[in-house]
Design a protein around this motif. Structure first.
Motif, PDB file in Angstrom:
ATOM      1  N   GLY A  51       0.793  -1.216   0.000  1.00 56.68           N
ATOM      2  CA  GLY A  51       0.000   0.000   0.000  1.00 56.68           C
ATOM      3  C   GLY A  51       0.828   1.269   0.000  1.00 56.68           C
ATOM      4  N   LEU A  52       2.122   1.144  -0.297  1.00 59.94           N
ATOM      5  CA  LEU A  52       3.021   2.297  -0.267  1.00 59.94           C
ATOM      6  C   LEU A  52       3.341   2.785  -1.678  1.00 59.94           C
ATOM      7  N   PRO A  53       3.578   4.091  -1.818  1.00 60.21           N
ATOM      8  CA  PRO A  53       4.054   4.604  -3.110  1.00 60.21           C
ATOM      9  C   PRO A  53       5.490   4.176  -3.356  1.00 60.21           C
ATOM     10  N   GLY A  54       5.932   4.318  -4.594  1.00 59.44           N
ATOM     11  CA  GLY A  54       7.285   3.902  -4.933  1.00 59.44           C
ATOM     12  C   GLY A  54       7.958   4.850  -5.905  1.00 59.44           C
ATOM     13  N   LEU A  55       9.265   4.719  -5.982  1.00 59.80           N
ATOM     14  CA  LEU A  55      10.073   5.437  -6.974  1.00 59.80           C
ATOM     15  C   LEU A  55      11.103   4.465  -7.516  1.00 59.80           C
ATOM     16  N   VAL A  56      11.147   4.340  -8.839  1.00 60.61           N
ATOM     17  CA  VAL A  56      12.166   3.547  -9.515  1.00 60.61           C
ATOM     18  C   VAL A  56      12.941   4.514 -10.400  1.00 60.61           C
ATOM     19  N   TYR A  57      14.260   4.508 -10.313  1.00 57.02           N
ATOM     20  CA  TYR A  57      15.030   5.418 -11.172  1.00 57.02           C
ATOM     21  C   TYR A  57      16.247   4.699 -11.730  1.00 57.02           C
ATOM     22  N   GLU A  58      16.799   5.290 -12.790  1.00 58.38           N
ATOM     23  CA  GLU A  58      17.987   4.734 -13.438  1.00 58.38           C
ATOM     24  C   GLU A  58      19.205   5.578 -13.108  1.00 58.38           C
ATOM     25  N   ARG A  59      20.281   4.899 -12.749  1.00 57.41           N
ATOM     26  CA  ARG A  59      21.526   5.602 -12.480  1.00 57.41           C
ATOM     27  C   ARG A  59      22.203   5.999 -13.799  1.00 57.41           C
ATOM     28  N   ARG A  60      23.152   6.873 -13.683  1.00 59.44           N
ATOM     29  CA  ARG A  60      23.852   7.353 -14.879  1.00 59.44           C
ATOM     30  C   ARG A  60      24.455   6.190 -15.662  1.00 59.44           C
ATOM     31  N   GLY A  61      24.269   6.227 -16.986  1.00 58.10           N
ATOM     32  CA  GLY A  61      24.800   5.197 -17.858  1.00 58.10           C
ATOM     33  C   GLY A  61      23.863   4.035 -18.093  1.00 58.10           C
TER      34      GLY A  61
END
Length: 262
Positions: A51-61
């Motif tokens: 039930g929690l929001p999320g963040l997915v991100y890409e590192r440099r490269g």
């Protein structure tokens, strides 16, 4: 698209139905050859379950992020990601309270960040994290080099990384096989960790032995729960998804007090 020191880092925000405003955010940190796409739908599944929001991100490269400046990377590139980049990512995304979910390199970054004792960190989950380099690690990396140069690994990675494919591979492979990097060891940082940890690894991980889990749990200055996943390799959240999802969901609920849903 987040920007850190002028570098573009793609990100995806996740908000399951019924997620409470102001709830802690699950922040997903991908592996050394990873991207947003390579997580597939696992982040969405964990966000729904907790039930929690999320963040997915890409590192440099990685993926469609800005390219690396060159390779091999400095020996301290994981420390740089944890101490310099990740705090700025969280600031740029407006995230305070969070739980980190890190796979492989992402797990090592999660531990290094936890050692800084940031106020908003409720806990960290690691999958296949490394805190030192083993012979099996190097053997797996050299096998990946053969598959990239002579096999089908390059076109498989190209699906997710496009123009960054060569950079993301050699930025990982050439770095870990540098003589200086084979002596990398972050176990001296573990004692500074105070937040709870769930430390997961596949019993058949081709890049590490259970010594990694043992070292993390023994060295952590906070509570650490080991979980060796049977019949599983380097990617537990795909290879043993039901068991991994259940274990992560329970840990997050304990750490956040079940604050995910209204």
């Amino acid at each position: 698209m987040l920007r850190v020191d002028g570098v573009r880092l793609p990100a995806r925000r996740l908000r399951p139905e019924g997620a409470a405003a102001g709830a802690p955010v699950l922040v997903f940190l991908h592996e050394g050859l990873g991207s947003i796409g390579l997580w597939k739908d696992y982040p969405e599944a964990l966000c729904r379950a907790t039930g929690l929001p999320g963040l997915v991100y890409e590192r440099r490269g990685h993926g469609s992020a800005d390219a690396l400046a060159g390779w091999p990377r400095p020996v301290g590139y994981l420390e740089h990601e944890a101490e310099h980049v990740l705090p700025r990512v969280l600031d740029a995304a407006g995230i305070g309270a969070c739980v980190l979910v890190g796979h492989s390199d992402g797990g090592s970054i999660a531990l290094l960040y936890a050692a800084l004792r940031p106020a908003g960190l409720r806990g960290a989950i690691t999958e296949a994290a490394h805190v030192f380099v083993e012979d099996v690690t190097l053997a797996g990396i050299l096998a990946a080099r053969t598959a990239f140069v002579h096999g089908d690994l390059r076109p498989k990675l190209a699906r997710w990384h496009g123009r960054n494919t060569d950079g993301v591979f050699w930025g990982w492979n050439a770095t870990w096989t540098e003589p200086a990097f084979t002596r990398w060891d972050m176990t001296d940082r573990l004692g500074a960790i105070r937040c709870p940890l769930l430390v997961m690894q596949g019993a058949g991980d081709e890049y590490g032995t259970p010594r990694q889990v043992d070292a993390i749990c023994a060295g952590s200055g906070g509570p650490a729960t080991p979980r060796l996943v049977p019949d599983c390799g380097h990617v537990p959240h795909h290879q043993a998804r039901p068991a991994v999802l259940t274990a992560m969901t329970a840990a997050v609920a304990d750490w956040t007090g079940g604050t995910g849903r209204r």
